[in-house]
Design an enzyme around this catalytic site. Structure first.
Site, PDB file in Angstrom:
ATOM      1  N   SER A  19     -38.220 -13.519  35.778  1.00 38.63           N
ATOM      2  CA  SER A  19     -37.234 -12.514  36.162  1.00 38.63           C
ATOM      3  C   SER A  19     -37.958 -11.458  36.982  1.00 38.63           C
ATOM      4  O   SER A  19     -38.892 -10.812  36.500  1.00 38.63           O
ATOM      5  CB  SER A  19     -36.625 -11.887  34.903  1.00 38.63           C
ATOM      6  OG  SER A  19     -36.244 -10.556  35.180  1.00 38.63           O
ATOM      7  N   HIS A  42     -35.465 -15.880  38.969  1.00 34.69           N
ATOM      8  CA  HIS A  42     -34.268 -15.265  38.388  1.00 34.69           C
ATOM      9  C   HIS A  42     -34.177 -13.840  38.926  1.00 34.69           C
ATOM     10  O   HIS A  42     -35.124 -13.059  38.811  1.00 34.69           O
ATOM     11  CB  HIS A  42     -34.423 -15.283  36.862  1.00 34.69           C
ATOM     12  CG  HIS A  42     -33.291 -14.672  36.104  1.00 34.69           C
ATOM     13  ND1 HIS A  42     -32.165 -15.383  35.725  1.00 34.69           N
ATOM     14  CD2 HIS A  42     -33.109 -13.415  35.628  1.00 34.69           C
ATOM     15  CE1 HIS A  42     -31.349 -14.591  35.044  1.00 34.69           C
ATOM     16  NE2 HIS A  42     -31.898 -13.389  34.976  1.00 34.69           N
ATOM     17  N   ASP A  52     -32.112 -10.229  38.923  1.00 35.59           N
ATOM     18  CA  ASP A  52     -31.199  -9.423  38.121  1.00 35.59           C
ATOM     19  C   ASP A  52     -30.552  -8.328  38.956  1.00 35.59           C
ATOM     20  O   ASP A  52     -31.196  -7.334  39.300  1.00 35.59           O
ATOM     21  CB  ASP A  52     -31.975  -8.785  36.958  1.00 35.59           C
ATOM     22  CG  ASP A  52     -32.378  -9.811  35.921  1.00 35.59           C
ATOM     23  OD1 ASP A  52     -31.471 -10.475  35.376  1.00 35.59           O
ATOM     24  OD2 ASP A  52     -33.586  -9.969  35.666  1.00 35.59           O
ATOM     25  N   MET A 103     -28.047  -5.333  39.000  1.00 34.58           N
ATOM     26  CA  MET A 103     -27.405  -4.406  38.044  1.00 34.58           C
ATOM     27  C   MET A 103     -26.794  -3.236  38.808  1.00 34.58           C
ATOM     28  O   MET A 103     -27.429  -2.691  39.715  1.00 34.58           O
ATOM     29  CB  MET A 103     -28.441  -3.858  37.059  1.00 34.58           C
ATOM     30  CG  MET A 103     -29.180  -4.922  36.272  1.00 34.58           C
ATOM     31  SD  MET A 103     -30.156  -4.180  34.954  1.00 34.58           S
ATOM     32  CE  MET A 103     -31.195  -5.563  34.493  1.00 34.58           C
ATOM     33  N   HIS A 123     -28.343 -13.383  38.651  1.00 32.50           N
ATOM     34  CA  HIS A 123     -27.658 -12.906  37.448  1.00 32.50           C
ATOM     35  C   HIS A 123     -26.954 -11.597  37.799  1.00 32.50           C
ATOM     36  O   HIS A 123     -27.608 -10.575  37.992  1.00 32.50           O
ATOM     37  CB  HIS A 123     -28.737 -12.709  36.348  1.00 32.50           C
ATOM     38  CG  HIS A 123     -28.222 -12.221  35.042  1.00 32.50           C
ATOM     39  ND1 HIS A 123     -29.065 -11.848  34.012  1.00 32.50           N
ATOM     40  CD2 HIS A 123     -26.962 -12.052  34.578  1.00 32.50           C
ATOM     41  CE1 HIS A 123     -28.349 -11.458  32.977  1.00 32.50           C
ATOM     42  NE2 HIS A 123     -27.068 -11.569  33.291  1.00 32.50           N
ATOM     43  N   MET A 154     -25.083  -8.605  36.900  1.00 32.67           N
ATOM     44  CA  MET A 154     -24.687  -7.688  35.831  1.00 32.67           C
ATOM     45  C   MET A 154     -23.946  -6.530  36.489  1.00 32.67           C
ATOM     46  O   MET A 154     -24.508  -5.451  36.718  1.00 32.67           O
ATOM     47  CB  MET A 154     -25.922  -7.204  35.065  1.00 32.67           C
ATOM     48  CG  MET A 154     -26.462  -8.257  34.118  1.00 32.67           C
ATOM     49  SD  MET A 154     -28.140  -7.900  33.581  1.00 32.67           S
ATOM     50  CE  MET A 154     -29.036  -8.608  34.947  1.00 32.67           C
ATOM     51  N   MET A 167     -27.397 -14.396  26.545  1.00 32.49           N
ATOM     52  CA  MET A 167     -28.262 -13.208  26.532  1.00 32.49           C
ATOM     53  C   MET A 167     -28.838 -13.052  25.124  1.00 32.49           C
ATOM     54  O   MET A 167     -28.103 -13.035  24.139  1.00 32.49           O
ATOM     55  CB  MET A 167     -27.460 -11.947  26.904  1.00 32.49           C
ATOM     56  CG  MET A 167     -27.024 -11.864  28.354  1.00 32.49           C
ATOM     57  SD  MET A 167     -28.367 -11.964  29.554  1.00 32.49           S
ATOM     58  CE  MET A 167     -29.368 -10.540  29.147  1.00 32.49           C
ATOM     59  N   ASP A 188     -32.043 -15.514  28.151  1.00 29.45           N
ATOM     60  CA  ASP A 188     -32.608 -14.388  28.914  1.00 29.45           C
ATOM     61  C   ASP A 188     -32.753 -13.168  28.010  1.00 29.45           C
ATOM     62  O   ASP A 188     -31.763 -12.685  27.463  1.00 29.45           O
ATOM     63  CB  ASP A 188     -31.649 -14.095  30.082  1.00 29.45           C
ATOM     64  CG  ASP A 188     -32.132 -13.020  31.028  1.00 29.45           C
ATOM     65  OD1 ASP A 188     -33.245 -12.501  30.858  1.00 29.45           O
ATOM     66  OD2 ASP A 188     -31.368 -12.698  31.962  1.00 29.45           O
ATOM     67  N   GLY A 189     -33.982 -12.678  27.876  1.00 23.00           N
ATOM     68  CA  GLY A 189     -34.239 -11.453  27.126  1.00 23.00           C
ATOM     69  C   GLY A 189     -35.171 -11.688  25.953  1.00 23.00           C
ATOM     70  O   GLY A 189     -34.859 -12.475  25.047  1.00 23.00           O
TER      71      GLY A 189
HETATM   72  C1  DX5 Z   1     -32.149  -8.115  31.101  1.00 18.92           C
HETATM   73  C2  DX5 Z   1     -32.392  -9.070  32.260  1.00 18.92           C
HETATM   74  C3  DX5 Z   1     -33.579  -9.939  32.068  1.00 18.92           C
HETATM   75  C4  DX5 Z   1     -34.895  -9.225  31.864  1.00 18.92           C
HETATM   76  C5  DX5 Z   1     -35.776 -10.046  30.972  1.00 18.92           C
HETATM   77  O1  DX5 Z   1     -30.904  -7.538  31.196  1.00 18.92           O
HETATM   78  O2  DX5 Z   1     -31.269  -9.885  32.466  1.00 18.92           O
HETATM   79  O3  DX5 Z   1     -33.659 -10.954  33.070  1.00 18.92           O
HETATM   80  O4  DX5 Z   1     -35.565  -8.944  33.038  1.00 18.92           O
HETATM   81  O5  DX5 Z   1     -36.926  -9.305  30.667  1.00 18.92           O
HETATM   82  P1  DX5 Z   1     -37.782  -9.540  29.342  1.00 18.92           P
HETATM   83  O6  DX5 Z   1     -38.316 -10.933  29.411  1.00 18.92           O
HETATM   84  O7  DX5 Z   1     -38.846  -8.503  29.412  1.00 18.92           O
HETATM   85  O8  DX5 Z   1     -36.853  -9.353  28.180  1.00 18.92           O
HETATM   86 ZN    ZN Z   2     -31.365 -11.725  33.772  1.00 12.48          ZN
END
Ligand code: DX5
Ligand code: ZN
Length: 229
Positions: free
Chosen positions: A20, A45, A47, A49, A78, A80, A149, A184-185
């Site tokens: 990510s 990946h 993210d 947001m 992804h 969000m 998640m 993820d997470g």
């Molecule tokens: C969180 C993201 C993840 C995040 C994962 O909302 O969707 O992709 O970057 O990070 P780690 O592996 O540190 O939990």
């Molecule tokens: Zn993610």
């Protein structure tokens, strides 16, 4: 290469780790991507947001486009964000291979998944730990991927929610054999093996790669655990 071809390529590599990019060094994006490619990653990946659906604000179309120009790796985007439906065409145009919307942020889920597939991109549906599984199961036929998640969406570096394992196992049972299951997470060397055993195909990893000195060592170690699981 088309998004469909990249998806086929990625499927052939599953189960595998997807870094990510949330915590990468954005002042050296090209170098970061080369380091990950050299470590043999199978995809990235990304993210997105919006500061509304989740409290954090990251990046959008321009960064996805920049990453696309820098690599041929499959890009797993992804989303969000609220109103993701309105931006699907744009995220497809800048080079996404998988686009995942959140069930909590999407008013017409069937329509959004249909639109994604219509754009020639793999369709993903994500759910937060506090969201019921029943909110995604009616849509499994329209999903190429379900994203479980294992932390509330928004920030890297949170601790893994164990309930994710039951969810992965139940999706493995309910979904068709072609359904990709992503987690993820909080995925790291202590949790990754159990995710694979439960049935996860794509293991998204942020801090357990980007907070380590050597990405290569971190990725090799995680991939080793994936192969042994
Ligand atoms: C969180 C993201 C993840 C995040 C994962 O909302 O969707 O992709 O970057 O990070 P780690 O592996 O540190 O939990
Ligand atoms: Zn993610």
């Amino acid at each position: 290469m088309s998004a469909r071809e990249r998806l086929r390529q990625l499927k052939g590599e599953c189960p595998c780790v997807l870094p990510s990019m949330l915590m990468c060094d954005f002042t050296n994006l090209e170098r970061e991507i080369r380091r990950l490619e050299d470590a043999g990653v199978k995809g990235l990946h990304l993210d997105v947001m919006d500061g509304q659906f989740v409290p954090n604000f990251t990046y959008g179309l321009t960064i996805v486009e920049a990453v696309r120009k820098l690599t041929d790796l499959p890009l797993d985007v992804h989303l969000m964000m609220n109103r993701a439906e309105e931006y699907l065409k744009s995220f497809a145009e800048v080079g996404s291979d998988i686009m995942t919307v959140h069930v909590e942020a999407t008013s017409d889920v069937a329509d959004a998944l249909g639109k994604i597939r219509g754009l020639g991109v793999a369709s993903g549906l994500a759910l937060n730990p506090s969201t019921s599984m029943e909110s995604v199961t009616p849509y499994l036929d329209q999903c190429d991927l379900v994203l479980v998640m294992s932390v509330p969406a928004g920030f890297g570096g949170q601790s893994f929610h164990e309930e994710a394992l039951t969810r992965i196992a139940s999706l493995r049972e309910q979904g068709g054999k072609d359904l990709l299951i992503e987690v993820d997470g909080g995925v790291n060397s202590s949790t990754i093996s159990r995710c694979v055993t439960a049935g996860a195909d794509l293991l998204v990893v942020g801090s357990a790669i980007f907070r380590q000195e050597s990405y290569q060592d971190a990725i090799r170690n995680l991939e080793g655990l994936v192969q042994q699981a």
